[in-house]
Design an enzyme around this catalytic site. Structure first.
Site: not given
Ligand code: NDP
Length: 481
Positions: A55, A127, A336
């Protein structure tokens, strides 16, 4: 002198010159004592943070969520109470390409939202597809490696992509999505978003429900064909430009916030494993309920500060919302925040874009670049009236799980099969034109010169497992019929 502000260095000291370094005479060498020059050059060397490993390329905007329906029977989360408005920041992205790569590549799009709630940040890191390629985080880095660049020639390689996909049948649903025209959205404004994972909601009485989020574009779906997307590769920032231009012109995109809600007990014997990220919950079983909308209405003022330094983490969950046994979600809960600690630094949550609007009373302390002025006590428990946790706000954490410690696939539910849902997409949802485009997009991708004839046979087998007509179409396109 005009009334322009005076240039300073980063310490606020007036700069001696915007043009000339300090030298011994106009033609002589430069002097180490030119601290202004040294600060400029040294800071420039440190201008970039490592780009995201996935990303990397994206854009985003600020906006707000407005809840219009009463879902207090399902969740006590403050941001989802009727009438509530919550500020948010949304970042869109491609997955595999690096910073600077084209926005119109065929790829899933990231759809990451940070809600600045009164109970702390709530991040929904989704997403534009409701599913994913794999269902166990053990395979995540392998999957991404297969979609990025080879070790030897640093080229992306369709043979490597098909190698991974055809050896991972759980990818079939997501690869079908990817190869339809929804694999190249015309703009970020014209695509849906999905929370993708299953989450837990619980209400003020402690009753629990499983939930999936769907963000339905109010601009309508618009996609590019493979050829249209390829033609636009000359404008690598097509989607960033589109979003920025629309918002600057007052054309504020919005999405309907829908949820599917499953009673807690229904998960155990639902026909599909409701925590498997390669599956949807068919609407006939769990219809979507609209609970509100969100709108993007403000462009970032500084791309680096607000988009590049934005850190989204599915582990930011507020009271009323919790995790589920989705193994991919469990993996992302770690990876993350970990990537932001590495990429930006351990105090990334203190940066304005990430900073909660709620008070922060954590016992985390110091670290590089801290500017939270933490007061004593810096430990708990303490007897000097420091912050104290309130476990009663976390009803979601108290459910039972049991089992042996194993390394194993999920236990299959009655209708679990890797091909049944992509088959439903092919048979019941896609139009004749969608099907033709799906076949030609697959054939185009698998016709790259590096794809071997053995791999092409595996590609045909992969698609035949979904539907014989699809397999035959691909076989014809690859001259293997
Ligand atoms: P439904 O007919 O109720 O829903 C079909 C869904 O497919 C809609 O959400 C629709 O979105 C979406 N869709 C339409 N065209 C495409 C396309 N080209 N590529 C991807 N999605 C598309 O059926 P079910 O709920 O029974 O699901 C059938 C299949 O639809 C699933 O197996 C799955 O592949 C797909 N799907 C299901 C979703 C779900 O959450 N149930 C969500 C998205 C896809 P739209 O309304 O915008 O056209």
């Amino acid at each position: 002198m005009t009334n322009r502000p005076i240039t300073t260095d980063d310490a606020g000291i007036p700069a001696p010159s915007d043009e000339h370094s300090l030298s011994v005479g106009p033609n002589g060498p430069l002097l180490m004592q030119d601290h202004y020059l040294i600060q400029k050059m040294a800071h420039f060397n440190r201008e970039r943070v490592p780009e995201r490993v996935v990303h990397a390329k994206g854009g985003g905007a600020h906006g707000f969520l407005r809840i219009t329906e009463d879902v207090s029977q399902f969740t006590k989360a403050g941001l989802f109470q009727k009438g509530k408005e919550t500020p948010l920041f949304l970042r869109f992205s491609t997955v595999a390409g690096e910073l600077g790569s084209p926005d119109t590549a065929r790829d899933p799009r990231g759809f990451a939202i940070k809600f600045y709630t009164e109970e702390g940040n709530y991040d929904l890191v989704g997403n534009n597809t409701p599913i994913f390629f794999i269902r166990d985080p053990q395979k995540f880095s392998d999957f991404i490696h297969s979609q990025k660049r080879r070790a030897d020639n640093h080229l992306r390689d369709n043979n490597m992509q098909w190698d991974f996909w055809t050896l991972s049948p759980e990818s079939a649903h997501q690869v079908t999505f990817l190869m339809t025209d929804r694999g190249i959205p015309a703009s970020w404004r014209h695509m849906h978003g999905f929370g993708s994972h299953t989450f837990l909601w619980y209400n003020a009485g402690g009753e629990k429900f499983w939930v999936k989020y769907h963000f339905r574009t109010e601009q309508g779906i618009k996609n590019y064909t493979g050829a249209e997307g390829a033609a636009l590769l000359v404008d690598p920032d097509h989607h960033i430009r589109d979003l920025h231009t629309a918002i600057a012109a007052g054309d504020h995109p919005s999405w309907r916030v829908n949820v599917q809600i499953m009673p807690f007990e229904a998960a155990a014997d639902y026909r599909f494993n409701p925590f498997d990220l390669t599956k949807v919950w068919p609407h006939s079983d769990y219809p979507e309920i609209t609970i509100g909308t969100f709108t993007l209405n403000r462009n970032p003022a500084n791309y680096f500060a607000e988009v590049e330094q934005a850190g989204f983490e599915p582990s930011n969950l507020v009271p009323g919302i919790d995790t589920s046994p989705d193994k991919m979600l469990q993996g992302r809960l770690f990876s993350y925040p970990d990537t932001h600690r590495y990429r930006i630094g351990p105090n990334y949550l203190q940066l304005p874009i990430n900073q909660p609007r709620a008070a922060v009373n954590s016992y985390n302390f110091d670290g590089p670049m801290t500017f939270r002025n933490q007061q004593d006590p810096v430990y708990a428990p303490n007897s000097v009236n420091g912050p104290a946790a309130d476990p009663s706000r976390y009803e979601g954490e108290n459910y039972q799980v049991a089992g042996e410690i194993v390394r194993s696939a999920y236990t299959k539910h009655a209708e679990d099969d890797d091909y049944v849902q992509p088959r439903a997409l092919w048979e019941n949802v896609l139009s004749e034109t969608d099907r033709e485009h799906l076949v030609s997009n697959i054939v185009g991708h698998a016709s790259a010169p590096e794809v071997t004839s053995d791999m092409k046979r595996r590609v045909v087998e992969y698609w035949s497992n979904i539907h014989k007509d699809l397999g035959q179409g691909v076989a014809r396109g690859l001259d293997l019929a």
